[in-house]
Write a protein that holds these residues in place. Structure first.
Motif, PDB file in Angstrom:
ATOM      1  N   LYS A   1       8.018  -7.646  10.158  1.00  0.00           N
ATOM      2  CA  LYS A   1       8.331  -7.735   8.724  1.00  0.00           C
ATOM      3  C   LYS A   1       9.277  -8.898   8.446  1.00  0.00           C
ATOM      4  O   LYS A   1       9.169  -9.562   7.405  1.00  0.00           O
ATOM      5  CB  LYS A   1       8.951  -6.415   8.252  1.00  0.00           C
ATOM      6  N   SER A   2      10.199  -9.141   9.363  1.00  0.00           N
ATOM      7  CA  SER A   2      11.098 -10.287   9.206  1.00  0.00           C
ATOM      8  C   SER A   2      10.309 -11.590   9.251  1.00  0.00           C
ATOM      9  O   SER A   2      10.586 -12.518   8.479  1.00  0.00           O
ATOM     10  CB  SER A   2      12.168 -10.275  10.298  1.00  0.00           C
ATOM     11  N   CYS A   3       9.318 -11.662  10.148  1.00  0.00           N
ATOM     12  CA  CYS A   3       8.478 -12.863  10.228  1.00  0.00           C
ATOM     13  C   CYS A   3       7.723 -13.083   8.919  1.00  0.00           C
ATOM     14  O   CYS A   3       7.625 -14.218   8.422  1.00  0.00           O
ATOM     15  CB  CYS A   3       7.482 -12.739  11.379  1.00  0.00           C
ATOM     16  N   GLU A   4       7.202 -12.013   8.363  1.00  0.00           N
ATOM     17  CA  GLU A   4       6.482 -12.109   7.092  1.00  0.00           C
ATOM     18  C   GLU A   4       7.416 -12.594   5.985  1.00  0.00           C
ATOM     19  O   GLU A   4       7.033 -13.403   5.132  1.00  0.00           O
ATOM     20  CB  GLU A   4       5.884 -10.745   6.731  1.00  0.00           C
ATOM     21  N   GLN A   5       8.645 -12.108   6.013  1.00  0.00           N
ATOM     22  CA  GLN A   5       9.622 -12.493   5.000  1.00  0.00           C
ATOM     23  C   GLN A   5       9.974 -13.977   5.111  1.00  0.00           C
ATOM     24  O   GLN A   5      10.102 -14.674   4.103  1.00  0.00           O
ATOM     25  CB  GLN A   5      10.883 -11.650   5.159  1.00  0.00           C
ATOM     26  N   VAL A   6      10.131 -14.457   6.331  1.00  0.00           N
ATOM     27  CA  VAL A   6      10.448 -15.872   6.545  1.00  0.00           C
ATOM     28  C   VAL A   6       9.293 -16.752   6.076  1.00  0.00           C
ATOM     29  O   VAL A   6       9.498 -17.775   5.411  1.00  0.00           O
ATOM     30  CB  VAL A   6      10.773 -16.152   8.023  1.00  0.00           C
ATOM     31  N   ARG A   7       8.064 -16.374   6.393  1.00  0.00           N
ATOM     32  CA  ARG A   7       6.900 -17.167   5.970  1.00  0.00           C
ATOM     33  C   ARG A   7       6.773 -17.198   4.453  1.00  0.00           C
ATOM     34  O   ARG A   7       6.483 -18.238   3.862  1.00  0.00           O
ATOM     35  CB  ARG A   7       5.616 -16.606   6.596  1.00  0.00           C
ATOM     36  N   ALA A   8       7.003 -16.052   3.821  1.00  0.00           N
ATOM     37  CA  ALA A   8       6.882 -15.967   2.362  1.00  0.00           C
ATOM     38  C   ALA A   8       7.908 -16.835   1.651  1.00  0.00           C
ATOM     39  O   ALA A   8       7.690 -17.273   0.524  1.00  0.00           O
ATOM     40  CB  ALA A   8       7.014 -14.511   1.909  1.00  0.00           C
ATOM     41  N   ASN A   9       9.027 -17.086   2.322  1.00  0.00           N
ATOM     42  CA  ASN A   9      10.107 -17.861   1.706  1.00  0.00           C
ATOM     43  C   ASN A   9      10.310 -19.201   2.410  1.00  0.00           C
ATOM     44  O   ASN A   9      11.387 -19.801   2.299  1.00  0.00           O
ATOM     45  CB  ASN A   9      11.409 -17.056   1.744  1.00  0.00           C
ATOM     46  N   ALA A  10       9.272 -19.663   3.120  1.00  0.00           N
ATOM     47  CA  ALA A  10       9.406 -20.868   3.940  1.00  0.00           C
ATOM     48  C   ALA A  10       9.884 -22.072   3.141  1.00  0.00           C
ATOM     49  O   ALA A  10      10.787 -22.801   3.566  1.00  0.00           O
ATOM     50  CB  ALA A  10       8.072 -21.187   4.614  1.00  0.00           C
ATOM     51  N   LYS A  11       9.300 -22.295   1.986  1.00  0.00           N
ATOM     52  CA  LYS A  11       9.667 -23.471   1.189  1.00  0.00           C
ATOM     53  C   LYS A  11      11.112 -23.377   0.712  1.00  0.00           C
ATOM     54  O   LYS A  11      11.870 -24.343   0.777  1.00  0.00           O
ATOM     55  CB  LYS A  11       8.728 -23.625   0.004  1.00  0.00           C
ATOM     56  N   ALA A  12      11.487 -22.196   0.230  1.00  0.00           N
ATOM     57  CA  ALA A  12      12.859 -22.017  -0.272  1.00  0.00           C
ATOM     58  C   ALA A  12      13.882 -22.154   0.848  1.00  0.00           C
ATOM     59  O   ALA A  12      14.965 -22.703   0.651  1.00  0.00           O
ATOM     60  CB  ALA A  12      12.995 -20.648  -0.939  1.00  0.00           C
ATOM     61  N   LEU A  13      13.525 -21.676   2.048  1.00  0.00           N
ATOM     62  CA  LEU A  13      14.435 -21.780   3.189  1.00  0.00           C
ATOM     63  C   LEU A  13      14.626 -23.232   3.615  1.00  0.00           C
ATOM     64  O   LEU A  13      15.720 -23.639   4.012  1.00  0.00           O
ATOM     65  CB  LEU A  13      13.890 -20.973   4.371  1.00  0.00           C
ATOM     66  N   LYS A  14      13.571 -24.015   3.485  1.00  0.00           N
ATOM     67  CA  LYS A  14      13.617 -25.406   3.936  1.00  0.00           C
ATOM     68  C   LYS A  14      14.140 -26.351   2.871  1.00  0.00           C
ATOM     69  O   LYS A  14      14.837 -27.323   3.172  1.00  0.00           O
ATOM     70  CB  LYS A  14      12.211 -25.839   4.379  1.00  0.00           C
ATOM     71  N   GLU A  15      13.810 -26.090   1.605  1.00  0.00           N
ATOM     72  CA  GLU A  15      14.118 -27.033   0.536  1.00  0.00           C
ATOM     73  C   GLU A  15      15.008 -26.399  -0.528  1.00  0.00           C
ATOM     74  O   GLU A  15      14.689 -26.414  -1.709  1.00  0.00           O
ATOM     75  CB  GLU A  15      12.821 -27.534  -0.101  1.00  0.00           C
ATOM     76  N   TYR A  16      16.121 -25.859  -0.104  1.00  0.00           N
ATOM     77  CA  TYR A  16      17.023 -25.217  -1.063  1.00  0.00           C
ATOM     78  C   TYR A  16      17.558 -26.223  -2.078  1.00  0.00           C
ATOM     79  O   TYR A  16      18.058 -27.280  -1.726  1.00  0.00           O
ATOM     80  CB  TYR A  16      18.193 -24.556  -0.339  1.00  0.00           C
ATOM     81  N   ASP A  17      17.421 -25.882  -3.353  1.00  0.00           N
ATOM     82  CA  ASP A  17      17.896 -26.724  -4.449  1.00  0.00           C
ATOM     83  C   ASP A  17      18.921 -25.933  -5.243  1.00  0.00           C
ATOM     84  O   ASP A  17      18.594 -24.934  -5.881  1.00  0.00           O
ATOM     85  CB  ASP A  17      16.722 -27.129  -5.339  1.00  0.00           C
ATOM     86  N   PHE A  18      20.201 -26.365  -5.192  1.00  0.00           N
ATOM     87  CA  PHE A  18      21.244 -25.594  -5.857  1.00  0.00           C
ATOM     88  C   PHE A  18      21.053 -25.549  -7.366  1.00  0.00           C
ATOM     89  O   PHE A  18      21.588 -24.678  -8.044  1.00  0.00           O
ATOM     90  CB  PHE A  18      22.635 -26.143  -5.506  1.00  0.00           C
ATOM     91  N   LYS A  19      20.272 -26.505  -7.927  1.00  0.00           N
ATOM     92  CA  LYS A  19      20.030 -26.499  -9.369  1.00  0.00           C
ATOM     93  C   LYS A  19      18.994 -25.450  -9.759  1.00  0.00           C
ATOM     94  O   LYS A  19      18.903 -25.047 -10.909  1.00  0.00           O
ATOM     95  CB  LYS A  19      19.564 -27.883  -9.834  1.00  0.00           C
ATOM     96  N   ASN A  20      18.215 -25.021  -8.788  1.00  0.00           N
ATOM     97  CA  ASN A  20      17.211 -23.997  -9.033  1.00  0.00           C
ATOM     98  C   ASN A  20      17.226 -23.007  -7.881  1.00  0.00           C
ATOM     99  O   ASN A  20      16.299 -22.926  -7.085  1.00  0.00           O
ATOM    100  CB  ASN A  20      15.821 -24.631  -9.168  1.00  0.00           C
ATOM    101  N   PRO A  21      18.326 -22.236  -7.750  1.00  0.00           N
ATOM    102  CA  PRO A  21      18.498 -21.364  -6.584  1.00  0.00           C
ATOM    103  C   PRO A  21      17.411 -20.300  -6.494  1.00  0.00           C
ATOM    104  O   PRO A  21      17.000 -19.740  -7.509  1.00  0.00           O
ATOM    105  CB  PRO A  21      19.873 -20.723  -6.817  1.00  0.00           C
ATOM    106  N   PRO A  22      16.923 -20.032  -5.291  1.00  0.00           N
ATOM    107  CA  PRO A  22      15.859 -19.045  -5.114  1.00  0.00           C
ATOM    108  C   PRO A  22      16.365 -17.608  -5.131  1.00  0.00           C
ATOM    109  O   PRO A  22      17.548 -17.350  -4.956  1.00  0.00           O
ATOM    110  CB  PRO A  22      15.307 -19.395  -3.730  1.00  0.00           C
ATOM    111  N   ASP A  23      15.457 -16.705  -5.373  1.00  0.00           N
ATOM    112  CA  ASP A  23      15.673 -15.271  -5.164  1.00  0.00           C
ATOM    113  C   ASP A  23      16.842 -14.692  -5.946  1.00  0.00           C
ATOM    114  O   ASP A  23      16.700 -14.301  -7.095  1.00  0.00           O
ATOM    115  CB  ASP A  23      15.830 -14.998  -3.665  1.00  0.00           C
ATOM    116  N   THR A  24      18.029 -14.671  -5.357  1.00  0.00           N
ATOM    117  CA  THR A  24      19.150 -13.941  -5.940  1.00  0.00           C
ATOM    118  C   THR A  24      19.850 -14.680  -7.062  1.00  0.00           C
ATOM    119  O   THR A  24      20.601 -14.080  -7.821  1.00  0.00           O
ATOM    120  CB  THR A  24      20.199 -13.634  -4.862  1.00  0.00           C
TER     121      THR A  24
END
Length: 518
Positions: free
Chosen positions: A131-154
């Motif tokens: 399940k952790s692997c699935e979570q990482v894949r689903a958020n791959a772009k956000a994990l790699k390309e974090y943009d503080f002007k458009n914060p992901p998820d929370t």
């Protein structure tokens, strides 16, 4: 000192041809000198020809890498151990965990599946990893390309604290007092040109540093605390009472002849001077590890990390309460909802009694993630992952808040494996606006038009558009609004605006055109 990982006793006798290198490596490993042991095991692996011994050396070299947060290197050595027939079903789990922490979920999932086939009684552990692997894949772009002007998820905005960070590891910040203008933190930076290298971490000994906000509103250059702190041993992970007058911290003494446990100390400040530290001994036990202290807001409960007997996994969160005479009661395990088969570390207790901690055993993004444990009405903990961007595929830990504000500091190894940095975070206030225009179907302005707004929170408003047909109102979070627009001689229209779950500020545009009634 940073992770206070368990010191394992080698169950297999490292003998044979590579004798000297292996014996030295074994001794260094047993007393927790992971950096020194790593260098010796590297030589042992290269020179050893016998498969059985090579497998053992490679496994413990991988363990050294893992304990230093070098997960990619750890995975490669676990694979060497596997290739040379190292006998341990949990080897698949170790490989999977390291691949996940290195940001390689596909490889990690492959080994979690293999682990599930050879350790069927621990299928729940494998399932959590998948399940952790699935979570990482689903958020791959956000994990790699974090943009503080458009914060992901929370919706949290995360930025590196450049004023605190050095080329070495800087971690575990703590606010001093309730003005939040002074911060203590742990650092492995060198203060001398020739600082002694720590045999555990490969960096210099950790010390407690201090920075404060100056008259211009900037953080000052960090300074190392003087005596009685920062002895010849590792000092770090400070936690202070709300008044800033009592500090608890971890000290790691060093004895080259035996296994070394982390210890917790208490020091009090009076007249700007800190007292000599006094060791904290839950239940009077001087043999147990007591690391990563976190004092409760009332100063009566101390949470900490230990691998003492009764732990559910490698290291667990424990707590002890203070007696009137200043002694501490027997340690109590925080329980199986908080603690897992993995490691739970770096606890922090917020003003509202919520417990925060880091874990590599709960479902997460790899390595250590930060979790929030809230007590339900029955008194049981409910654990949730803090999500992106607080957490990453690197190690994330050591969170602290500015009182009740959704703002504070934490530590992450997301930039470089084995090197931790301090980050700030803030959850901006969510401002939700509803702006609209009310006309007839041909775009003409209406006379005697109205807008009724009824909210699930009890809101009951009646508005009229201005001369240009425009209207608007500020919406509150987590409310469902029923909006009715009407005018004499026209068919009214109803619509809903739902602000539940909104984590970012936004404006909802409502353009309504009314049809004439027949």
């Amino acid at each position: 000192m940073k992770r206070i990982l368990p010191i394992l006793v080698l169950s297999l006798f490292l003998c044979a041809c590579g004798a000297k290198k292996a014996i030295k490596a074994k001794k260094a490993y047993e007393i927790g000198e992971y950096d020194r042991a790593e260098k010796l095991f590297v030589k042992a692996v290269k020179s050893e020809k016998a498969k059985t011994n090579k497998a053992q050396y490679a496994f413990f070299l991988a363990e050294c890498y893992r304990k230093k947060g070098l997960y990619k290197k750890a995975a490669s050595q676990y694979l060497v151990a596997q290739k040379n027939k190292y006998k341990d079903n949990d080897l698949y789990l170790y490989i999977a965990d390291c691949y996940l922490a290195a940001g390689q979920p596909d490889k990690a999932e492959e080994y979690y599946i293999l682990y599930k086939t050879v350790a069927s009684t621990k299928a729940n552990i494998a399932e959590a990893g998948i399940k952790s692997c699935e979570q990482v894949r689903a958020n791959a772009k956000a994990l790699k390309e974090y943009d503080f002007k458009n914060p992901p998820d929370t919706g949290y905005i995360v930025l590196p604290m450049k004023a605190f960070n050095s080329k070495s590891s800087d971690y575990s910040p703590a606010y001093v007092g309730d003005d939040y203008d002074v911060v203590y933190f742990t650092s492995m930076r060198s203060v001398k040109k020739r600082s002694k290298i720590n045999r555990v971490t490969g960096q210099t000994n950790s010390s407690i540093f201090m920075s404060k906000i100056d008259g211009g509103g900037d953080w000052t250059e960090p300074e190392r605390l003087g005596e009685p702190f920062n002895s010849k041993y590792d000092d770090g992970t400070p936690s202070l009472t709300s008044d800033g007058k009592t500090m608890y911290f971890t000290r790691c003494p060093y004895d080259p002849t035996r296994e070394n446990n982390a210890e917790c100390y208490e020091s009090r400040r009076s007249g700007g001077v800190w007292s000599d530290p006094v060791r904290v001994l839950p239940g009077g036990d001087s043999t147990m590890m007591v690391a990563h202290p976190a004092i409760s807001p009332d100063g009566q409960t101390l949470y900490f990390v230990s691998d003492k007997k009764g732990s559910i996994g490698g290291k667990d969160i424990w707590y002890t309460t203070k007696n009137a005479d200043g002694t501490w009661n027997e340690a109590v395990n925080a329980g199986g909802i908080v603690n897992t088969r993995g490691d739970e570390m770096f606890p922090y207790v917020r003003d509202n009694d919520d417990l925060y901690f880091s874990s590599n055993g709960h479902i997460g993004f790899g390595g250590l993630d930060i979790y929030k444990a809230t007590r339900t009405e029955t008194g049981r903990f409910e654990v949730t992952n803090m999500g992106l961007p607080i957490n990453s595929v690197g190690d994330d830990f050591g969170i602290v808040f500015k009182g009740n504000k959704e703002e504070g500091l934490f530590t992450s190894g997301r930039q470089k494996a084995g090197i931790d940095k301090i980050y700030s975070f803030i959850l901006p206030d969510v401002v939700l606006m509803c702006d609209g225009k009310l006309t007839d179907s041909d775009g003409n302005l209406l006379k005697r038009a109205y807008i009724k707004i009824i909210g699930s929170d009890g809101t009951n408003l009646k508005l009229r558009p201005n001369d240009d047909g425009l209207f608007g109102f500020k919406a509150d979070p987590d409310v469902v609004y029923l909006i009715q627009c009407g005018a004499r001689g026209y068919i009214s229209q109803k619509m809903t605006v739902d602000t539940r779950g909104k984590k970012r500020s936004e404006t909802v545009n409502i353009n309504v055109k009314l049809e004439p009634s027949k």
